[in-house]
Design a protein around this motif. Structure first.
Motif, PDB file in Angstrom:
ATOM      1  N   PHE A   1     -43.794  11.951   1.788  1.00  0.00           N
ATOM      2  CA  PHE A   1     -44.151  13.254   2.331  1.00  0.00           C
ATOM      3  C   PHE A   1     -42.936  14.175   2.285  1.00  0.00           C
ATOM      4  O   PHE A   1     -41.792  13.732   2.393  1.00  0.00           O
TER       5      PHE A   1
ATOM      6  N   GLN B   1     -41.726  17.318   4.633  1.00  0.00           N
ATOM      7  CA  GLN B   1     -42.017  18.103   5.823  1.00  0.00           C
ATOM      8  C   GLN B   1     -41.265  19.429   5.719  1.00  0.00           C
ATOM      9  O   GLN B   1     -40.025  19.445   5.672  1.00  0.00           O
TER      10      GLN B   1
ATOM     11  N   PHE C   1     -40.002  12.117   3.966  1.00  0.00           N
ATOM     12  CA  PHE C   1     -40.311  10.873   4.661  1.00  0.00           C
ATOM     13  C   PHE C   1     -41.016   9.905   3.723  1.00  0.00           C
ATOM     14  O   PHE C   1     -41.899  10.286   2.951  1.00  0.00           O
TER      15      PHE C   1
ATOM     16  N   PHE D   1     -43.075   5.274   9.688  1.00  0.00           N
ATOM     17  CA  PHE D   1     -42.226   6.210   8.963  1.00  0.00           C
ATOM     18  C   PHE D   1     -40.772   5.773   9.004  1.00  0.00           C
ATOM     19  O   PHE D   1     -40.286   5.248  10.014  1.00  0.00           O
ATOM     20  N   GLY D   2     -40.057   6.026   7.896  1.00  0.00           N
ATOM     21  CA  GLY D   2     -38.608   5.952   7.931  1.00  0.00           C
ATOM     22  C   GLY D   2     -38.055   7.168   8.661  1.00  0.00           C
ATOM     23  O   GLY D   2     -38.806   8.066   9.053  1.00  0.00           O
ATOM     24  N   LYS D   3     -36.738   7.201   8.840  1.00  0.00           N
ATOM     25  CA  LYS D   3     -36.120   8.302   9.592  1.00  0.00           C
ATOM     26  C   LYS D   3     -35.978   9.570   8.755  1.00  0.00           C
ATOM     27  O   LYS D   3     -35.641  10.622   9.284  1.00  0.00           O
TER      28      LYS D   3
END
Lengths: 115, 111
Positions: free
Chosen positions: B35, B37, B86, B101-103
């Protein structure tokens, strides 16, 4: 139509207020999700609905109450929130969880501030 | 539970440069999504890629499920590519629909 919509875009509420967040999708998806995202953090799952039934509740406090009136709509009812609940609330949808294809599509989010 | 690690955490590029973002995960997955953002918070789907390679314009992604990593390539970067990227996975055998999710990687593209 590959869109998930959310209302309102922004919400400011006091700790004694009751409010609701709304989410709608018209992609024929049968799974819908609520995520919470604090500033500078990744989204975290709150609830999953599959075929209008609650299937996952990630130990969310009872002051958050989800509702799925039909396959296109998802609500999140808020009551007696705390300032630490201020966050971006994201709604998502996907094909049914039993499907082999579970890409999730996200709405634009509701930015909530609790005073 | 499954761990998702993204690198680098921050990346600054000049417009026109290429970059590679990495996502490592600790267990088998049956869903992996990338993704973007944007500054307004909207999560934009880039790729649904539990395995294999996909391309979409200047972006491409590769997931090697057996080695538990995925790569996102951005070529000829533009200022509009700025934001947080992400990687998110659904653990095979875990709670279906629970995307972890990863950071994220925060990308800044300078003109």
């Amino acid at each position: 139509d590959t869109e998930v919509t959310q209302t309102p875009k922004h919400l400011v509420m006091g700790m004694t207020n009751k409010k609701s967040l709304k989410c709608e999708q018209h992609m024929g998806h049968r799974a819908m999700y609520w995520y919470k995202q604090k500033a500078k953090k990744p989204p975290e799952l709150m609830f999953v609905y599959s075929y209008e039934k609650l299937s996952i509740n990630e130990s969310v406090p009872s002051r958050f109450s989800p509702e799925c009136p039909n396959s296109s709509l998802l609500n999140l009812h808020l009551h007696a929130l705390q300032p630490e609940d201020s966050a971006l609330y994201l709604c998502a949808s996907s094909q049914a969880r039993e499907s082999s294809y579970n890409e999730q599509f996200f709405g634009p989010g509701t930015r909530l501030t609790v005073l | 539970g499954i761990q998702v690690e993204q690198s680098p955490p921050d990346l600054i590029l000049q417009e026109g440069a290429n970059s590679t973002l990495r996502c490592n995960f600790s267990d088998s997955v049956n869903n992996l999504q990338w993704f973007h953002q944007n500054p307004w918070g909207q999560l934009i789907n880039l790729f649904y890629i539990p395995s294999g390679t996909k391309q979409n314009g200047r972006l491409s992604a590769t997931t090697v499920a057996t080695e538990r990593y995925s790569l996102l390539y951005i070529s000829s970067s533009q200022t509009t590519d700025s934001g947080v990227y992400f990687c998110a996975v659904e653990n095979y055998g875990g709670s279906q629909g629970n995307l972890i999710f990863g950071k994220g990687t925060k990308l800044s593209v300078k003109p």
